[in-house]
Design a protein around this motif. Structure first.
Motif, mmCIF file in Angstrom:
data_model
loop_
_atom_site.group_PDB
_atom_site.id
_atom_site.type_symbol
_atom_site.label_atom_id
_atom_site.label_comp_id
_atom_site.label_asym_id
_atom_site.label_seq_id
_atom_site.Cartn_x
_atom_site.Cartn_y
_atom_site.Cartn_z
ATOM 1 N N HIS A 185 0.842 -1.198 0.000
ATOM 2 C CA HIS A 185 0.000 0.000 0.000
ATOM 3 C C HIS A 185 0.881 1.252 0.000
ATOM 4 C CE1 HIS A 185 -3.957 -1.832 0.225
ATOM 5 N NE2 HIS A 185 -3.376 -2.819 0.884
ATOM 6 N N CYS A 190 -3.761 6.082 0.614
ATOM 7 C CA CYS A 190 -5.052 5.534 1.063
ATOM 8 C C CYS A 190 -5.470 6.085 2.420
ATOM 9 C CB CYS A 190 -5.009 4.005 1.093
ATOM 10 S SG CYS A 190 -3.941 3.320 2.373
ATOM 11 N N HIS A 225 -5.333 0.861 -2.567
ATOM 12 C CA HIS A 225 -6.788 0.783 -2.701
ATOM 13 C C HIS A 225 -7.286 1.699 -3.813
ATOM 14 C CE1 HIS A 225 -7.122 -1.481 1.090
ATOM 15 N NE2 HIS A 225 -6.243 -0.632 1.612
ATOM 16 N N GLY A 275 -14.436 7.100 0.139
ATOM 17 C CA GLY A 275 -13.172 6.395 0.315
ATOM 18 C C GLY A 275 -12.109 7.253 0.965
ATOM 19 N N SER A 297 -9.446 4.678 1.030
ATOM 20 C CA SER A 297 -8.810 4.548 -0.285
ATOM 21 C C SER A 297 -8.272 5.905 -0.723
ATOM 22 C CB SER A 297 -9.828 4.066 -1.322
ATOM 23 O OG SER A 297 -10.731 5.113 -1.659
#
Ligand code: ZN
Ligand code: FE
Ligand code: FE
Ligand code: ZN
Length: 274
Positions: free
Chosen positions: A7, A11, A38, A46, A52
């Motif tokens: 990641h 996010c 994400h 999000g 996200s």
């Protein structure tokens, strides 16, 4: 060895610069990594909820991966993305995915209906649910996600166990059905070590489940689900022994959404737990 589940701070719930993840991967002797942040959730929620990246951050994410590829030629860097699967959002996701040349797309089920069953903030909801029904719904969603043909890899395919809730009844038919559908749809699954850092304290998926996927010849990739640079490649020695224990001799890699097989032995280094 590969780590296909990394990641970035875009996010909102991961820390560190993208370059720090790459540096950590290089010092852990990984041969290949994939950023897998994400995908923006449908609607604005999000980014607002730190789930996200925002819709307009996607171009930046993609160009950052391309820049890092140039800056760190000593490691292969793939452009992946973790896309939520919820029924009804397929056309949104499909449209967004066509905009960039992803190497792979990982489909993840984090929601049953509106319920983010793996979110610590929504853990209380488990108390009012029948665990067996939750598992049934979860596996049904996994099968649906594979059938969309939006995804190359299905992420953490027993995430439903995250907080240690276990079904009382038999789930073997659901497992078999799911593995069959995955095979038919040509998706790979992920061996994800982040479960070791969660209450369940177990890799996703369990050995029992992985053996079912092996039986149906569903390919595997490896992922740490790193949300901090330190977690890149974490516990991959355990992931590899789990894969071998389940009978796997190969894993797969992706380029431009094409799958390539690689022998487990060929991967020169296996990162050990720190
Ligand atoms: Zn995340
Ligand atoms: Fe996930
Ligand atoms: Fe993830
Ligand atoms: Zn994940």
């Amino acid at each position: 060895m590969i780590d296909y589940h990394i990641h970035t701070n875009l996010c909102g719930h991961a820390i560190g610069e993208m370059a720090d993840y790459v540096k950590e991967a290089i010092s852990s002797d990984l041969e290949e990594i994939g950023f897998n942040d994400h995908l923006p959730l449908n609607g604005d929620s999000g980014k607002e909820q730190n789930l996200s990246m925002a819709f307009d951050e996607l171009p930046h994410y993609v160009s950052e991966v391309m820049n890092l590829r140039k800056s760190y030629p000593e490691i292969r860097i793939k452009l992946g993305i973790e896309a939520d699967f919820t029924p009804g959002t397929e056309s949104y996701t499909r449209e967004l995915l066509t905009r960039y040349d992803f190497d792979y797309v990982m489909g993840s089920v984090h929601y049953i209906g509106e319920w983010a069953f793996d979110h610590p903030g929504e853990r209380k909801e488990w108390d009012s649910r029948d665990v067996d029904s939750v598992y049934k719904e979860y596996f049904e969603l996994l099968r649906k996600s594979a059938r969309t043909s939006l995804f190359d890899i299905i992420g953490h395919c027993d995430l439903v166990k995250k907080f240690g809730n276990r079904p009382v009844g038999e789930i073997s038919k659901d497992l078999d059905d799911t593995a069959k559908v995955f095979k038919e749809c040509g998706v790979a699954i992920e061996i994800n070590t982040s479960g070791l850092r969660k209450p369940v304290s177990e890799i996703y998926p369990s050995c029992e489940i992985l053996q079912v996927y092996r039986k149906y010849d569903v390919p595997i990739v490896f992922g740490s689900d790193a949300h901090t640079p330190d977690d890149v490649g974490r516990d991959f020695d355990k992931a590899v022994s789990l894969a071998r224990q389940a009978g796997y001799q190969e894993f797969v890699t992706f380029e431009n959404r094409n799958m390539k097989h690689q022998k487990l032995d060929d991967s020169k280094s296996i990162v050990s737990s720190q």
